[in-house]
Design a protein around this motif. Structure first.
Motif, short mmCIF file in Angstrom:
data_model
loop_
_atom_site.label_atom_id
_atom_site.label_comp_id
_atom_site.label_asym_id
_atom_site.label_seq_id
_atom_site.Cartn_x
_atom_site.Cartn_y
_atom_site.Cartn_z
N ASP A 2 49.08 33.57 49.78
CA ASP A 2 49.07 34.65 48.98
C ASP A 2 47.61 34.95 48.31
O ASP A 2 47.33 35.85 48.28
CB ASP A 2 49.95 34.40 47.76
N LEU A 3 46.98 33.58 48.34
CA LEU A 3 45.48 33.66 47.96
C LEU A 3 44.73 34.31 48.99
O LEU A 3 43.84 35.36 48.77
CB LEU A 3 44.96 32.55 47.69
N PHE A 4 45.08 34.15 50.21
CA PHE A 4 44.51 34.89 51.25
C PHE A 4 44.63 36.22 51.33
O PHE A 4 43.68 37.11 51.35
CB PHE A 4 44.80 34.15 52.68
N ALA A 5 45.81 36.55 51.26
CA ALA A 5 46.32 38.09 51.41
C ALA A 5 45.71 38.83 50.27
O ALA A 5 45.06 39.84 50.53
CB ALA A 5 47.98 38.16 51.10
N LYS A 6 45.46 38.22 48.87
CA LYS A 6 44.81 38.89 47.89
C LYS A 6 43.45 39.28 48.22
O LYS A 6 42.80 40.19 47.92
CB LYS A 6 44.89 38.21 46.57
N HIS A 7 42.68 38.00 48.53
CA HIS A 7 41.34 38.16 49.07
C HIS A 7 41.05 39.25 50.11
O HIS A 7 40.32 40.34 50.07
CB HIS A 7 40.99 36.78 49.39
N TYR A 8 42.00 39.21 51.08
CA TYR A 8 41.82 39.98 52.35
C TYR A 8 41.92 41.42 51.72
O TYR A 8 41.27 42.22 52.09
CB TYR A 8 42.87 39.81 53.37
N ASP A 9 42.87 41.72 50.97
CA ASP A 9 43.26 43.00 50.52
C ASP A 9 42.14 43.64 49.53
O ASP A 9 41.91 44.89 49.56
CB ASP A 9 44.57 43.10 50.06
N SER A 10 41.64 42.95 48.73
CA SER A 10 40.73 43.29 47.64
C SER A 10 39.25 43.30 48.10
O SER A 10 38.57 44.25 47.46
CB SER A 10 40.96 42.44 46.50
N LEU A 11 38.93 42.58 49.06
CA LEU A 11 37.43 42.58 49.60
C LEU A 11 36.83 43.77 49.52
O LEU A 11 35.94 44.23 48.86
CB LEU A 11 37.36 41.94 50.79
N PHE A 12 37.48 44.92 50.21
CA PHE A 12 36.70 45.98 50.42
C PHE A 12 37.12 47.00 49.48
O PHE A 12 36.54 48.27 49.55
CB PHE A 12 36.95 46.73 51.92
N GLN A 13 37.61 46.73 48.40
CA GLN A 13 37.96 47.70 47.27
C GLN A 13 36.61 47.73 46.42
O GLN A 13 36.42 48.45 45.76
CB GLN A 13 39.04 47.11 46.49
N HIS A 14 35.66 46.73 46.69
CA HIS A 14 34.59 46.68 46.06
C HIS A 14 33.53 47.20 46.85
O HIS A 14 33.68 47.17 48.21
CB HIS A 14 34.06 45.14 45.49
N PRO A 15 32.36 48.09 46.48
CA PRO A 15 31.38 48.45 47.41
C PRO A 15 30.77 47.27 48.02
O PRO A 15 30.41 46.24 47.45
CB PRO A 15 30.36 49.22 46.12
N VAL A 16 30.33 47.40 49.50
CA VAL A 16 29.98 46.19 50.10
C VAL A 16 28.87 45.57 49.53
O VAL A 16 28.36 44.42 49.88
CB VAL A 16 29.89 46.65 51.66
N GLY A 17 27.83 46.50 48.97
CA GLY A 17 26.66 45.99 48.63
C GLY A 17 26.68 45.26 47.07
O GLY A 17 25.53 45.01 46.49
N SER A 18 27.71 45.52 46.56
CA SER A 18 28.10 44.98 45.02
C SER A 18 27.94 43.62 44.95
O SER A 18 28.38 42.77 45.84
CB SER A 18 29.33 45.75 44.57
N LYS A 19 27.89 43.05 43.50
CA LYS A 19 27.91 41.84 43.28
C LYS A 19 29.36 41.13 43.43
O LYS A 19 29.47 40.09 44.02
CB LYS A 19 27.46 41.40 41.72
N PRO A 20 30.55 41.99 42.95
CA PRO A 20 31.64 41.32 43.22
C PRO A 20 32.06 41.28 44.63
O PRO A 20 32.56 40.24 44.90
CB PRO A 20 32.57 42.73 42.48
N PHE A 21 31.60 42.06 45.71
CA PHE A 21 31.80 41.96 47.08
C PHE A 21 31.25 40.53 47.42
O PHE A 21 31.80 39.55 48.15
CB PHE A 21 31.31 43.01 47.87
N ALA A 22 29.77 40.46 47.21
CA ALA A 22 29.15 39.13 47.30
C ALA A 22 29.79 38.05 47.05
O ALA A 22 29.98 36.78 47.81
CB ALA A 22 27.80 39.29 46.83
N ASP A 23 30.60 37.99 45.61
CA ASP A 23 31.06 36.88 45.17
C ASP A 23 32.20 36.38 45.87
O ASP A 23 32.58 35.39 46.16
CB ASP A 23 31.45 37.04 43.78
N LEU A 24 33.09 37.55 46.11
CA LEU A 24 34.23 37.11 47.20
C LEU A 24 34.09 36.65 48.22
O LEU A 24 34.49 35.79 49.01
CB LEU A 24 35.03 38.58 47.14
N MET A 25 32.80 37.20 48.93
CA MET A 25 32.31 36.47 50.48
C MET A 25 31.86 35.01 50.40
O MET A 25 32.06 34.38 51.16
CB MET A 25 31.34 37.43 51.04
N ARG A 26 31.49 34.89 49.13
CA ARG A 26 30.92 33.32 48.96
C ARG A 26 32.05 32.49 48.36
O ARG A 26 32.04 31.13 48.52
CB ARG A 26 29.66 33.32 47.83
#
Ligand SMILES: [Zn+2]
Length: 283
Positions: A192-216
């Protein structure tokens, strides 16, 4: 235009060189060990040796195309097919020229190439069973069909390389091949954690801090448990116009190792000016 022509010429030259080198290697190994890689097959009908030889021989076209940034064209396919057909004859001819008969004379002094080839193909032996202990004896006319099967294997090997080039990721703006820049992996013990991550990642702009935080977040761990989900991210970039592409692949750890989940694979073209080199890197 000139650079493009030069690239195609370069690909043709490197492709030819790799075909010649592979043909020489097959002939050389056959001469030294008596083992013919080219006509090695599984269950008679699967020309494994010819397939592998075809892939190896066409690899020059593959790497040269990537190097010169030339897209695979029908002209390249025609080259591969023509050179493949020629290479099979070259391999037969090389074996003919290097064959020494029992009495020490060269086979090429005793018979012509066509007669040699006819005898060679008809007198091939098929081996079956464990370790090849069942020998069918000479195959006769069927030897020609075996040569055709080998030819098909060789051509399929070449086609495979062509297909790999066609699907190789390339820049959608200047059509050059993309280079791998960096990659990183993330692990999730909970689906479930993965699914949430996978679905929400690109809801943030790719250059943004929330996107970078999710990637890390959720870095790889040393000993993942069964059922762990891994997401591998790879950053590719165009050396010419600096455009970047992010690809993500998902795997699940089963009892027998990692299993790909191809339907979750995604490729995302990044907007101009976005540079994810600091985000997509091993944690
Ligand atoms: Zn580009």
């Amino acid at each position: 235009m000139i650079a493009k022509l030069g690239g195609h010429l370069g690909v043709a030259v490197f492709g030819l060189i790799s075909f010649v080198l592979v043909a020489l290697a097959v002939i050389g190994i056959n001469r030294l060990t008596g083992f013919n890689i080219f006509s090695f097959s599984f269950w008679v009908f699967i020309p494994a040796g010819a397939l592998l030889t075809g892939v190896a021989a066409a690899s020059g076209y593959y790497f040269a195309s990537l190097f010169f940034h030339t897209r695979p064209t029908w002209f390249l396919l025609a080259q591969i097919l023509i050179v493949t057909a020629a290479a099979q004859l070259v391999i037969y001819y090389g074996e003919y020229r290097s064959l020494v008969l029992d009495d020490g004379t060269m086979a090429s002094d005793a018979i012509g190439f066509r007669d040699y080839l006819d005898t060679y193909l008809r007198s091939m032996h098929l081996r079956a069973g464990h370790g090849g202990h069942i020998d069918t004896g000479e195959v006769g006319d069927f030897g020609y069909w075996l040569a055709v099967i080998d030819f098909v294997g060789f051509v399929l090997g070449g086609l495979f390389v062509f297909f790999m080039l066609q699907t190789y990721p390339s820049c959608w703006k200047c059509s050059r091949y993309l280079r791998k820049i960096s990659k990183t992996g993330q692990m999730f013990s909970d689906h479930d954690l993965f699914a949430k991550h996978y679905d929400s990642l690109f809801q943030h702009p790719v250059g943004s801090k929330p996107f970078a935080d999710l990637m890390r977040a959720n870095p790889k761990i040393r000993k993942p448990a069964v059922d762990t989900v891994m997401m591998g991210s790879e950053l590719l970039g165009c050396a010419h116009c600096k455009t970047q592409l992010l690809t993500q692949k998902v795997q699940i750890l089963g009892k027998k190792g990692w299993k790909d989940i191809p339907k979750l694979t995604r490729q995302v073209r990044l907007p101009d000016g976005v540079d994810l080199r600091q985000v997509v890197k091993p944690g």
